[in-house]
Design a protein around this motif. Structure first.
Motif, PDB file in Angstrom:
ATOM      1  N   ASP A 127      23.837 -28.441  30.697  1.00  0.00           N
ATOM      2  CA  ASP A 127      23.611 -27.233  30.909  1.00  0.00           C
ATOM      3  C   ASP A 127      22.226 -27.701  30.107  1.00  0.00           C
ATOM      4  O   ASP A 127      20.927 -26.729  30.544  1.00  0.00           O
ATOM      5  CB  ASP A 127      24.506 -26.141  30.669  1.00  0.00           C
ATOM      6  N   LEU A 128      21.549 -27.650  29.053  1.00  0.00           N
ATOM      7  CA  LEU A 128      20.633 -27.860  27.868  1.00  0.00           C
ATOM      8  C   LEU A 128      19.969 -28.683  29.040  1.00  0.00           C
ATOM      9  O   LEU A 128      19.035 -28.587  28.737  1.00  0.00           O
ATOM     10  CB  LEU A 128      20.851 -28.821  26.985  1.00  0.00           C
ATOM     11  N   LEU A 129      20.764 -29.685  29.846  1.00  0.00           N
ATOM     12  CA  LEU A 129      19.553 -30.582  30.360  1.00  0.00           C
ATOM     13  C   LEU A 129      19.029 -29.934  32.193  1.00  0.00           C
ATOM     14  O   LEU A 129      17.512 -30.182  31.882  1.00  0.00           O
ATOM     15  CB  LEU A 129      20.085 -31.880  30.989  1.00  0.00           C
ATOM     16  N   GLU A 130      20.294 -29.970  32.307  1.00  0.00           N
ATOM     17  CA  GLU A 130      19.335 -29.298  34.139  1.00  0.00           C
ATOM     18  C   GLU A 130      19.691 -27.483  33.769  1.00  0.00           C
ATOM     19  O   GLU A 130      19.001 -27.051  34.907  1.00  0.00           O
ATOM     20  CB  GLU A 130      20.647 -29.211  35.121  1.00  0.00           C
ATOM     21  N   LYS A 131      20.121 -27.366  33.404  1.00  0.00           N
ATOM     22  CA  LYS A 131      19.889 -25.568  33.550  1.00  0.00           C
ATOM     23  C   LYS A 131      19.393 -24.511  31.986  1.00  0.00           C
ATOM     24  O   LYS A 131      19.729 -24.211  31.584  1.00  0.00           O
ATOM     25  CB  LYS A 131      21.023 -24.247  33.657  1.00  0.00           C
ATOM     26  N   PRO A 132      17.767 -25.370  31.361  1.00  0.00           N
ATOM     27  CA  PRO A 132      17.451 -24.614  30.637  1.00  0.00           C
ATOM     28  C   PRO A 132      17.403 -23.672  30.411  1.00  0.00           C
ATOM     29  O   PRO A 132      17.531 -22.339  28.843  1.00  0.00           O
ATOM     30  CB  PRO A 132      16.131 -25.557  29.971  1.00  0.00           C
ATOM     31  N   LYS A 133      16.819 -22.722  31.430  1.00  0.00           N
ATOM     32  CA  LYS A 133      16.565 -20.798  31.364  1.00  0.00           C
ATOM     33  C   LYS A 133      17.191 -20.438  31.291  1.00  0.00           C
ATOM     34  O   LYS A 133      17.433 -19.269  30.733  1.00  0.00           O
ATOM     35  CB  LYS A 133      16.145 -20.919  33.115  1.00  0.00           C
ATOM     36  N   ARG A 134      18.532 -20.710  31.891  1.00  0.00           N
ATOM     37  CA  ARG A 134      19.662 -19.731  31.905  1.00  0.00           C
ATOM     38  C   ARG A 134      19.976 -20.318  30.113  1.00  0.00           C
ATOM     39  O   ARG A 134      20.929 -18.423  29.595  1.00  0.00           O
ATOM     40  CB  ARG A 134      20.609 -20.654  32.615  1.00  0.00           C
ATOM     41  N   CYS A 135      20.079 -20.753  29.731  1.00  0.00           N
ATOM     42  CA  CYS A 135      20.805 -21.156  28.172  1.00  0.00           C
ATOM     43  C   CYS A 135      19.904 -19.897  27.473  1.00  0.00           C
ATOM     44  O   CYS A 135      20.454 -19.304  26.802  1.00  0.00           O
ATOM     45  CB  CYS A 135      20.970 -22.494  27.844  1.00  0.00           C
ATOM     46  N   GLN A 136      18.913 -20.705  28.180  1.00  0.00           N
ATOM     47  CA  GLN A 136      17.737 -19.320  26.982  1.00  0.00           C
ATOM     48  C   GLN A 136      17.926 -18.084  27.420  1.00  0.00           C
ATOM     49  O   GLN A 136      18.190 -17.237  26.218  1.00  0.00           O
ATOM     50  CB  GLN A 136      15.921 -19.343  27.107  1.00  0.00           C
ATOM     51  N   GLN A 137      18.478 -17.880  28.063  1.00  0.00           N
ATOM     52  CA  GLN A 137      18.732 -16.310  28.620  1.00  0.00           C
ATOM     53  C   GLN A 137      19.915 -15.778  28.067  1.00  0.00           C
ATOM     54  O   GLN A 137      20.045 -14.179  28.272  1.00  0.00           O
ATOM     55  CB  GLN A 137      18.737 -15.636  30.164  1.00  0.00           C
ATOM     56  N   THR A 138      20.714 -16.535  27.770  1.00  0.00           N
ATOM     57  CA  THR A 138      22.001 -16.542  27.257  1.00  0.00           C
ATOM     58  C   THR A 138      21.860 -16.081  25.505  1.00  0.00           C
ATOM     59  O   THR A 138      22.655 -15.304  24.780  1.00  0.00           O
ATOM     60  CB  THR A 138      23.274 -17.460  27.621  1.00  0.00           C
ATOM     61  N   LEU A 139      21.320 -16.784  25.482  1.00  0.00           N
ATOM     62  CA  LEU A 139      20.902 -17.021  23.454  1.00  0.00           C
ATOM     63  C   LEU A 139      20.529 -15.759  23.091  1.00  0.00           C
ATOM     64  O   LEU A 139      20.810 -15.003  22.799  1.00  0.00           O
ATOM     65  CB  LEU A 139      19.915 -18.336  23.235  1.00  0.00           C
ATOM     66  N   LEU A 140      19.444 -15.326  24.473  1.00  0.00           N
ATOM     67  CA  LEU A 140      18.445 -13.847  24.047  1.00  0.00           C
ATOM     68  C   LEU A 140      19.262 -13.203  24.420  1.00  0.00           C
ATOM     69  O   LEU A 140      19.503 -11.926  23.597  1.00  0.00           O
ATOM     70  CB  LEU A 140      17.303 -13.481  24.943  1.00  0.00           C
ATOM     71  N   ALA A 141      20.122 -12.800  25.228  1.00  0.00           N
ATOM     72  CA  ALA A 141      21.087 -11.765  26.085  1.00  0.00           C
ATOM     73  C   ALA A 141      22.483 -11.582  24.665  1.00  0.00           C
ATOM     74  O   ALA A 141      22.022 -10.751  23.798  1.00  0.00           O
ATOM     75  CB  ALA A 141      22.050 -12.210  27.126  1.00  0.00           C
ATOM     76  N   ALA A 142      22.586 -13.302  23.890  1.00  0.00           N
ATOM     77  CA  ALA A 142      23.335 -12.371  22.922  1.00  0.00           C
ATOM     78  C   ALA A 142      23.059 -12.010  21.419  1.00  0.00           C
ATOM     79  O   ALA A 142      22.876 -11.671  21.056  1.00  0.00           O
ATOM     80  CB  ALA A 142      24.310 -13.832  22.716  1.00  0.00           C
ATOM     81  N   LEU A 143      21.376 -12.853  21.419  1.00  0.00           N
ATOM     82  CA  LEU A 143      21.276 -12.389  20.174  1.00  0.00           C
ATOM     83  C   LEU A 143      20.503 -10.515  19.831  1.00  0.00           C
ATOM     84  O   LEU A 143      21.429  -9.602  18.949  1.00  0.00           O
ATOM     85  CB  LEU A 143      19.434 -12.629  20.107  1.00  0.00           C
ATOM     86  N   SER A 144      20.499  -9.836  21.279  1.00  0.00           N
ATOM     87  CA  SER A 144      20.115  -8.815  21.197  1.00  0.00           C
ATOM     88  C   SER A 144      21.414  -7.386  21.262  1.00  0.00           C
ATOM     89  O   SER A 144      21.394  -6.660  20.658  1.00  0.00           O
ATOM     90  CB  SER A 144      19.736  -8.719  22.931  1.00  0.00           C
ATOM     91  N   ALA A 145      22.711  -7.979  22.194  1.00  0.00           N
ATOM     92  CA  ALA A 145      24.423  -7.957  22.000  1.00  0.00           C
ATOM     93  C   ALA A 145      24.693  -7.583  20.318  1.00  0.00           C
ATOM     94  O   ALA A 145      25.118  -6.670  20.381  1.00  0.00           O
ATOM     95  CB  ALA A 145      24.887  -8.521  23.113  1.00  0.00           C
TER      96      ALA A 145
END
Length: 227
Positions: A127-145
């Motif tokens: 996922d880090l290689l093929e879907k980095p944008k989705r991983c970034q969105q998950t991180l930012l959503a978690a930081l907010s939540a």
């Protein structure tokens, strides 16, 4: 350009972390050459946040058996006690090639950390290689939540804006465009545009000549809540 900014920040950060570490953690840091961990930083953390502040690699934590374990990264903006653990998992290392004992031990380790008050995010190498944008969105959503306070604020900044704020650090009260250009090796156009948008977003205030040219920028208090 983004690779250059990442490498410069990474080298400075790791040098500082190693210098202030000791014992087993220092040994692990000096020997650390993990493709997965670096991938997590380059494709996930740096594009999303643009800073390594409060992020601790090879962090030692205690489990319920009074044993010591190391996690890939611990993000602790509120002090060195509890925070967000991030780990990069390769399929072969964490599943296919592990023994039944190691597999069970990994699950128990995660359960103990969660019960002990840590938050945790795990990302696969694929996922880090093929879907980095989705991983970034998950991180930012978690930081907010989880109320870490960085997600919504930093998500509004571009890579260049975050790099400028990171360069400013906590000791600059005024900066000049030529200083930013020299330090970050970015173009005059990109520097001017980024400084203007940072002023619009409330991080800087321009000091202009009689002709209206921005000669320097005063760093506003809001900036120090991000860097």
């Amino acid at each position: 350009m983004s690779d250059v900014l990442f490498q410069k920040a990474y080298d400075e950060w790791m040098s500082r972390v190693i210098r202030h570490s000791q014992g087993e953690r220092k040994r692990r840091l000096m020997e650390m050459d993990s493709y997965n961990e670096r991938l997590l930083l380059k494709n996930l953390w740096w594009p999303a946040l643009g800073s390594f502040d409060h992020l601790h690699p090879e962090w030692e934590v205690s489990d319920f058996k009074d044993g010591q374990r190391f996690v890939d990264f611990a993000y602790m903006p509120f002090g060195l006690h509890r925070g967000l653990i991030l780990e990069a998992d390769a399929y072969g290392t964490h599943l296919r090639d592990v023994s039944r004992f190691r597999f069970g031990d990994n699950l128990e380790r995660q359960n103990h950390l969660l019960m002990d008050g840590w938050h945790m995010l795990r990302f696969s190498r694929d996922d880090l290689l093929e879907k980095p944008k989705r991983c970034q969105q998950t991180l930012l959503a978690a930081l907010s939540a989880w109320a870490y306070g960085a997600g919504s604020e930093v998500a509004q900044l571009t890579l260049y804006e975050r790099a400028i704020l990171h360069w400013i650090g906590r000791h600059c009260s005024e900066i000049k465009p030529v200083e930013v250009i020299a330090a970050l090796k970015i173009s005059f156009y990109q520097t001017s545009a980024s400084l203007q948008t940072l002023e619009t977003k409330g991080y800087l205030k321009s000091n202009r000549s009689a002709q209206g040219k921005a000669m320097s920028y005063t760093v506003l208090p809001k900036t120090y809540k991000v860097i």
